[in-house]
Every structure is written in structure tokens, then in C-alpha cells.
Scaffold this motif. Structure first.
Motif, short mmCIF file in Angstrom:
data_model
loop_
_atom_site.label_atom_id
_atom_site.label_comp_id
_atom_site.label_asym_id
_atom_site.label_seq_id
_atom_site.Cartn_x
_atom_site.Cartn_y
_atom_site.Cartn_z
N ASP A 14 7.40 55.20 40.32
CA ASP A 14 7.40 53.90 40.98
C ASP A 14 6.79 52.85 40.06
O ASP A 14 5.80 53.12 39.36
N PRO A 15 7.35 51.63 40.04
CA PRO A 15 6.77 50.57 39.21
C PRO A 15 5.39 50.18 39.72
O PRO A 15 5.11 50.25 40.92
N GLN A 16 4.53 49.78 38.80
CA GLN A 16 3.17 49.39 39.14
C GLN A 16 3.03 47.87 39.01
O GLN A 16 3.27 47.32 37.94
N LEU A 17 2.64 47.21 40.09
CA LEU A 17 2.46 45.76 40.09
C LEU A 17 0.98 45.43 39.97
O LEU A 17 0.15 45.99 40.68
N ARG A 55 6.20 37.83 36.49
CA ARG A 55 6.39 36.85 37.56
C ARG A 55 7.35 37.35 38.65
O ARG A 55 7.16 38.41 39.20
N GLY A 56 8.37 36.55 38.97
CA GLY A 56 9.30 36.90 40.05
C GLY A 56 10.06 38.18 39.78
O GLY A 56 10.35 38.95 40.70
N THR A 57 10.40 38.42 38.52
CA THR A 57 11.10 39.65 38.18
C THR A 57 10.22 40.87 38.45
O THR A 57 10.70 41.89 38.95
N ALA A 58 8.93 40.77 38.17
CA ALA A 58 7.99 41.86 38.44
C ALA A 58 7.94 42.17 39.93
O ALA A 58 8.00 43.33 40.35
N GLU A 59 7.83 41.13 40.75
CA GLU A 59 7.76 41.32 42.19
C GLU A 59 9.08 41.89 42.74
O GLU A 59 9.08 42.74 43.62
N PHE A 60 10.19 41.43 42.19
CA PHE A 60 11.52 41.93 42.58
C PHE A 60 11.64 43.42 42.31
O PHE A 60 12.07 44.20 43.17
N VAL A 61 11.25 43.84 41.10
CA VAL A 61 11.34 45.26 40.73
C VAL A 61 10.48 46.11 41.65
O VAL A 61 10.93 47.15 42.16
N CYS A 62 9.26 45.68 41.91
CA CYS A 62 8.36 46.48 42.75
C CYS A 62 8.80 46.53 44.21
O CYS A 62 8.53 47.50 44.91
N LYS A 63 9.50 45.50 44.65
CA LYS A 63 9.94 45.45 46.04
C LYS A 63 11.18 46.31 46.28
O LYS A 63 11.31 46.96 47.31
N TYR A 64 12.12 46.34 45.33
CA TYR A 64 13.42 46.96 45.57
C TYR A 64 13.70 48.23 44.79
O TYR A 64 14.71 48.87 45.01
N PHE A 65 12.84 48.63 43.88
CA PHE A 65 13.09 49.82 43.08
C PHE A 65 11.95 50.82 43.25
O PHE A 65 10.80 50.44 43.43
N GLN A 66 12.29 52.10 43.19
CA GLN A 66 11.30 53.16 43.25
C GLN A 66 11.74 54.29 42.31
O GLN A 66 12.80 54.22 41.72
N LYS A 67 10.93 55.31 42.23
CA LYS A 67 11.23 56.45 41.36
C LYS A 67 12.64 56.95 41.63
O LYS A 67 13.05 57.15 42.77
N GLY A 68 13.42 57.15 40.56
CA GLY A 68 14.78 57.66 40.67
C GLY A 68 15.84 56.59 40.78
O GLY A 68 17.03 56.88 40.63
#
Length: 158
Positions: A14-17, A55-68
Motif C-alpha cells: 500500500d502507498p504511504q502518505l 501534492r494532489g497526485t500523492a493523495e489520489f494514489v493513496c485514495k484509489y490504489f492499494q497493494k496489487g
């Protein structure tokens, strides 16, 4: 100079914010990318790349992506120097994400949102919600009576 990279792979974890002291969002994550060829034993090899989004890209990745999740990224390579816990000098090479895109379907991305939506920090800094794609209309229900005959003996009507 040219420093451009485009890469597609699956998130290893999972991405880390995190937030900087100034309150700027930064996400870090690692993706695995299969190589095009298999080794002598027929096993496919993978390369692992560290990615940083801001910024917004970081928040987007953490909101919609997870491991796998399958992810497509375009950005640039960046290197930085640091000292590890033992005082040894190290070099880290990371991909700095400019644009992040969904790839694959909902089923193939582990249940996350999909459909080819993208976020770009340069063009859409705070846009996270995207409308669902609409189905194309079915034209098989039409009949020949739906069309009018155009008299083409004279000038064109437009």
C-alpha cells in the motif's frame, strides 16, 4: 536535456502518505514490473522501482490504489544522496510521478476503481471524483424507416 520515463506495474505494498513540515502531501510506493523475457528456467523476472508522488497526485494514489493494483506512471528519474544508519553514503534513484493512471479493469486491479481515469498535477490538481463511463447506445434496435431518402439529383442540402 531529456528525462522522461513511462512505466506500468503492480504496487508491491500500500502507498504511504506523509506530510512535509509545510503541509505538502507526499506519497511513496514501490511497483514491480515484469521483464519481457524469462530466464533459463522459464521463470519471469521482475524489476522493482521506487516512486514518489507529490501534492494532489500523492493523495489520489493513496485514495484509489492499494497493494496489487495495476498502475501506469509517467514522470522523471531523480537521484539523491543520503547517509544510512551506519553512516555509509548511499544513492537512491526514484521515479517522480507527474501523471498516474488506472490500468486494467476493476476485477484485475483488486477491486479498486478503474476505467482509464487519470490525474495530472499540472492539469487537474484537486480532481479526485470521476463520473462512471456510460455505455454506448445500441443501434441494433433501429429500422430502415428511421432514415429519410435524400434526393441527390440537385445541389447538396448543405
Amino acid at each position: 536535456m531529456l528525462n522522461v520515463i513511462a512505466i506500468m506495474g503492480r504496487l508491491v505494498a500500500d502507498p504511504q502518505l506523509r506530510q512535509t513540515q509545510q503541509g505538502t502531501s507526499v506519497a511513496s510506493f514501490r511497483i514491480a514490473c515484469d521483464r519481457n523475457r524469462a530466464d533459463q528456467n522459464g521463470q519471469r523476472q521482475a524489476d522493482f522501482f521506487d516512486v514518489v508522488a507529490w501534492r494532489g497526485t500523492a493523495e489520489f494514489v493513496c485514495k484509489y490504489f492499494q497493494k496489487g493494483s495495476m498502475i501506469a506512471i509517467d514522470g522523471q528519474l531523480q537521484s539523491r544522496q543520503y547517509q544510512d544508519k551506519n553512516g555509509n553514503n548511499r544513492t537512491a534513484i526514484e521515479i517522480i510521478a507527474n501523471n498516474v493512471n488506472f490500468t486494467g479493469s476493476k476485477a484485475s486491479s483488486g477491486g479498486g476503481n478503474a476505467g482509464g481515469y487519470a490525474v495530472s498535477t499540472a492539469q487537474q490538481p484537486q480532481q479526485y471524483a470521476h463520473p462512471a463511463p456510460q455505455e454506448a447506445p445500441s443501434y441494433s434496435a433501429g429500422s430502415n424507416d428511421d432514415f429519410a431518402v435524400i434526393d441527390d439529383n440537385e445541389d447538396l442540402p448543405f
